[in-house]
Design a protein around this motif. Structure first.
Motif, PDB file in Angstrom:
ATOM      1  N   ALA A 107      36.371  -3.648 -33.249  1.00  0.00           N
ATOM      2  CA  ALA A 107      35.477  -3.191 -32.185  1.00  0.00           C
ATOM      3  C   ALA A 107      34.124  -3.834 -32.422  1.00  0.00           C
ATOM      4  CB  ALA A 107      35.355  -1.668 -32.203  1.00  0.00           C
ATOM      5  N   TYR A 108      33.596  -4.500 -31.399  1.00  0.00           N
ATOM      6  CA  TYR A 108      32.352  -5.260 -31.532  1.00  0.00           C
ATOM      7  C   TYR A 108      31.327  -4.755 -30.534  1.00  0.00           C
ATOM      8  CZ  TYR A 108      29.226  -9.301 -30.803  1.00  0.00           C
ATOM      9  OH  TYR A 108      28.130 -10.117 -30.638  1.00  0.00           O
ATOM     10  N   LEU A 109      30.162  -4.376 -31.028  1.00  0.00           N
ATOM     11  CA  LEU A 109      29.071  -3.922 -30.170  1.00  0.00           C
ATOM     12  C   LEU A 109      27.932  -4.930 -30.259  1.00  0.00           C
ATOM     13  CD1 LEU A 109      27.728  -1.841 -28.365  1.00  0.00           C
ATOM     14  CD2 LEU A 109      27.040  -0.585 -30.402  1.00  0.00           C
ATOM     15  N   PRO A 110      27.726  -5.745 -29.214  1.00  0.00           N
ATOM     16  CA  PRO A 110      26.634  -6.725 -29.245  1.00  0.00           C
ATOM     17  C   PRO A 110      25.285  -6.044 -29.033  1.00  0.00           C
ATOM     18  CG  PRO A 110      27.728  -6.785 -27.116  1.00  0.00           C
ATOM     19  CD  PRO A 110      28.507  -5.807 -27.970  1.00  0.00           C
ATOM     20  N   GLN A 111      24.230  -6.825 -29.135  1.00  0.00           N
ATOM     21  CA  GLN A 111      22.900  -6.293 -28.874  1.00  0.00           C
ATOM     22  C   GLN A 111      22.768  -5.904 -27.400  1.00  0.00           C
ATOM     23  OE1 GLN A 111      19.536  -8.503 -30.446  1.00  0.00           O
ATOM     24  NE2 GLN A 111      20.853  -9.527 -31.943  1.00  0.00           N
ATOM     25  N   GLN A 112      21.956  -4.884 -27.148  1.00  0.00           N
ATOM     26  CA  GLN A 112      21.759  -4.434 -25.767  1.00  0.00           C
ATOM     27  C   GLN A 112      21.250  -5.548 -24.870  1.00  0.00           C
ATOM     28  OE1 GLN A 112      19.811  -0.887 -24.550  1.00  0.00           O
ATOM     29  NE2 GLN A 112      20.626   0.363 -26.214  1.00  0.00           N
ATOM     30  N   SER A 113      20.477  -6.472 -25.440  1.00  0.00           N
ATOM     31  CA  SER A 113      19.898  -7.545 -24.631  1.00  0.00           C
ATOM     32  C   SER A 113      20.962  -8.455 -24.040  1.00  0.00           C
ATOM     33  CB  SER A 113      18.931  -8.375 -25.483  1.00  0.00           C
ATOM     34  OG  SER A 113      19.601  -8.958 -26.589  1.00  0.00           O
ATOM     35  N   GLU A 114      22.184  -8.406 -24.573  1.00  0.00           N
ATOM     36  CA  GLU A 114      23.265  -9.235 -24.048  1.00  0.00           C
ATOM     37  C   GLU A 114      24.049  -8.545 -22.935  1.00  0.00           C
ATOM     38  OE1 GLU A 114      25.729 -11.076 -26.982  1.00  0.00           O
ATOM     39  OE2 GLU A 114      24.132 -11.146 -28.475  1.00  0.00           O
ATOM     40  N   LEU A 115      23.682  -7.314 -22.610  1.00  0.00           N
ATOM     41  CA  LEU A 115      24.400  -6.547 -21.606  1.00  0.00           C
ATOM     42  C   LEU A 115      23.673  -6.594 -20.269  1.00  0.00           C
ATOM     43  CD1 LEU A 115      25.178  -3.421 -23.812  1.00  0.00           C
ATOM     44  CD2 LEU A 115      26.681  -5.358 -23.350  1.00  0.00           C
ATOM     45  N   ASP A 116      24.426  -6.604 -19.191  1.00  0.00           N
ATOM     46  CA  ASP A 116      23.875  -6.573 -17.839  1.00  0.00           C
ATOM     47  C   ASP A 116      23.794  -5.125 -17.369  1.00  0.00           C
ATOM     48  OD1 ASP A 116      23.087  -6.898 -15.253  1.00  0.00           O
ATOM     49  OD2 ASP A 116      24.875  -7.987 -14.589  1.00  0.00           O
ATOM     50  N   ARG A 117      22.596  -4.554 -17.461  1.00  0.00           N
ATOM     51  CA  ARG A 117      22.435  -3.149 -17.112  1.00  0.00           C
ATOM     52  C   ARG A 117      22.412  -2.928 -15.605  1.00  0.00           C
ATOM     53  NH1 ARG A 117      18.366   0.260 -20.728  1.00  0.00           N
ATOM     54  NH2 ARG A 117      19.343   1.788 -19.357  1.00  0.00           N
ATOM     55  N   THR A 118      22.342  -3.999 -14.823  1.00  0.00           N
ATOM     56  CA  THR A 118      22.330  -3.848 -13.370  1.00  0.00           C
ATOM     57  C   THR A 118      23.736  -3.752 -12.788  1.00  0.00           C
ATOM     58  OG1 THR A 118      22.348  -6.240 -12.932  1.00  0.00           O
ATOM     59  CG2 THR A 118      20.200  -5.190 -13.293  1.00  0.00           C
ATOM     60  N   PHE A 119      24.759  -3.969 -13.622  1.00  0.00           N
ATOM     61  CA  PHE A 119      26.125  -3.916 -13.121  1.00  0.00           C
ATOM     62  C   PHE A 119      26.416  -2.503 -12.608  1.00  0.00           C
ATOM     63  CE2 PHE A 119      30.760  -3.554 -13.505  1.00  0.00           C
ATOM     64  CZ  PHE A 119      31.154  -4.721 -12.871  1.00  0.00           C
ATOM     65  N   PRO A 120      26.980  -2.392 -11.408  1.00  0.00           N
ATOM     66  CA  PRO A 120      27.194  -1.064 -10.799  1.00  0.00           C
ATOM     67  C   PRO A 120      28.347  -0.307 -11.451  1.00  0.00           C
ATOM     68  CG  PRO A 120      28.108  -2.764  -9.379  1.00  0.00           C
ATOM     69  CD  PRO A 120      27.402  -3.482 -10.504  1.00  0.00           C
ATOM     70  N   ALA A 121      28.082   0.308 -12.578  1.00  0.00           N
ATOM     71  CA  ALA A 121      29.124   1.036 -13.308  1.00  0.00           C
ATOM     72  C   ALA A 121      28.588   2.388 -13.738  1.00  0.00           C
ATOM     73  CB  ALA A 121      29.579   0.241 -14.525  1.00  0.00           C
ATOM     74  N   ARG A 122      29.488   3.347 -13.847  1.00  0.00           N
ATOM     75  CA  ARG A 122      29.129   4.672 -14.344  1.00  0.00           C
ATOM     76  C   ARG A 122      29.362   4.727 -15.853  1.00  0.00           C
ATOM     77  NH1 ARG A 122      33.370   8.092 -11.218  1.00  0.00           N
ATOM     78  NH2 ARG A 122      34.585   6.377 -12.113  1.00  0.00           N
ATOM     79  N   VAL A 123      28.811   5.741 -16.475  1.00  0.00           N
ATOM     80  CA  VAL A 123      28.993   5.912 -17.914  1.00  0.00           C
ATOM     81  C   VAL A 123      30.471   5.996 -18.263  1.00  0.00           C
ATOM     82  CG1 VAL A 123      28.636   7.529 -19.820  1.00  0.00           C
ATOM     83  CG2 VAL A 123      26.734   6.968 -18.290  1.00  0.00           C
ATOM     84  N   VAL A 124      31.253   6.737 -17.478  1.00  0.00           N
ATOM     85  CA  VAL A 124      32.676   6.881 -17.778  1.00  0.00           C
ATOM     86  C   VAL A 124      33.394   5.534 -17.691  1.00  0.00           C
ATOM     87  CG1 VAL A 124      33.356   7.425 -15.387  1.00  0.00           C
ATOM     88  CG2 VAL A 124      34.725   8.282 -17.318  1.00  0.00           C
TER      89      VAL A 124
END
Length: 263
Positions: A71-88
């Motif tokens: 299981a790999y968790l990258p840095q938050q800066s590599e994530l697209d927070r604008t993607f239309p997704a819910r927490v679930v």
């Protein structure tokens, strides 16, 4: 060695013709909890990408124990927070290795997601958009995704950046829980006080390995000074390095601490 979870043999990783991690040798024991420390540009994120297979080695190998899931968790800066997704939706991504992109989630899967959200303090957040979350809330959701992956090897890249102190405490507790479950955990960390307080073992990188072993030994002042003096750790045009005895260490695994001594 029967307890080897990851084995590095003269591993060199980089981008194009530019190496970012040079000649890493050693073994990560099953069930160990290891901090990876070093200055910006020292190769911490590069090493994690090499382990997970995002980067192919320029030389050498990184071998994981047969059948071990990562299981790999990258840095938050590599994530697209604008993607239309819910927490679930974000947390449920952790089930894809088991179910596949088109697989149907079972009742047990939904319960697993609910338990993971409860474990990170996000009960009731299932339908919240990820773009509405604070930095700490997003990191909790990402840890919940790691929880549902149920992997033997967990790689976390700077998970404590830009989050509140309470979230740091809670996430450290989760990391210790994984450690107690005999999972192998490697975490890239900047905060050396946090490392000294909570991580038994540390790998100090400055593009080349400086020291690797018990945290108190690895973070001794002479090793920290040596890391600062490796000028290539801060040069964008660092050349391909030649193998030498200092880069390689002994070239074998030590029976007592299972690491190649490179200091």
């Amino acid at each position: 060695m029967t307890d080897a979870c990851l084995t590095f043999r003269d591993l060199t990783l980089g981008y194009g013709s530019h190496p970012a991690v040079h000649h890493l040798n050693g073994v990560v024991r099953k069930g160990s909890l290891t901090a990876i420390v070093g200055a910006n540009g020292s190769g911490k994120s590069t090493l994690m990408k090499g382990v997970v297979g995002v980067l192919k080695p320029m030389a050498g190998t990184a071998v994981k124990a047969g059948g071990a899931r990562i299981a790999y968790l990258p840095q938050q800066s590599e994530l697209d927070r604008t993607f239309p997704a819910r927490v679930v939706d974000l947390v449920s991504l952790g089930l894809w290795p088991k179910r596949g992109l088109l697989g149907r989630f079972t009742a047990d899967d939904r319960h697993a997601v609910s338990r993971a959200l409860a474990a990170v303090g996000l009960e009731g957040f299932e339908k919240r958009g990820i773009d509405t979350l604070s930095g700490g809330q997003l990191q909790r959701a990402l840890f919940a995704r790691v929880l549902v992956q149920d992997a033997e090897i967990i790689l976390l890249d700077e998970p404590f950046n830009a989050i509140d102190a309470k979230t740091v405490v809670d996430l450290v507790a989760l990391i210790k829980r994984w450690h107690g479950e005999n999972r192998t955990v490697m975490v890239a960390v900047h905060d050396l006080d946090l490392v000294r307080a909570h991580f038994p073992e540390t790998l100090l990188l400055a593009r080349r390995p400086v020291a690797w072993g018990l945290t108190a030994e690895t973070l001794k002042p002479d090793n920290m000074l040596k890391a600062r003096r490796f000028e290539e750790a801060w040069l964008d045009d660092a050349p391909w390095c030649e193998t030498d005895e200092h880069a390689h260490g002994d070239g074998h695994d030590h029976a007592h601490d299972h690491h190649s001594k490179v200091a």
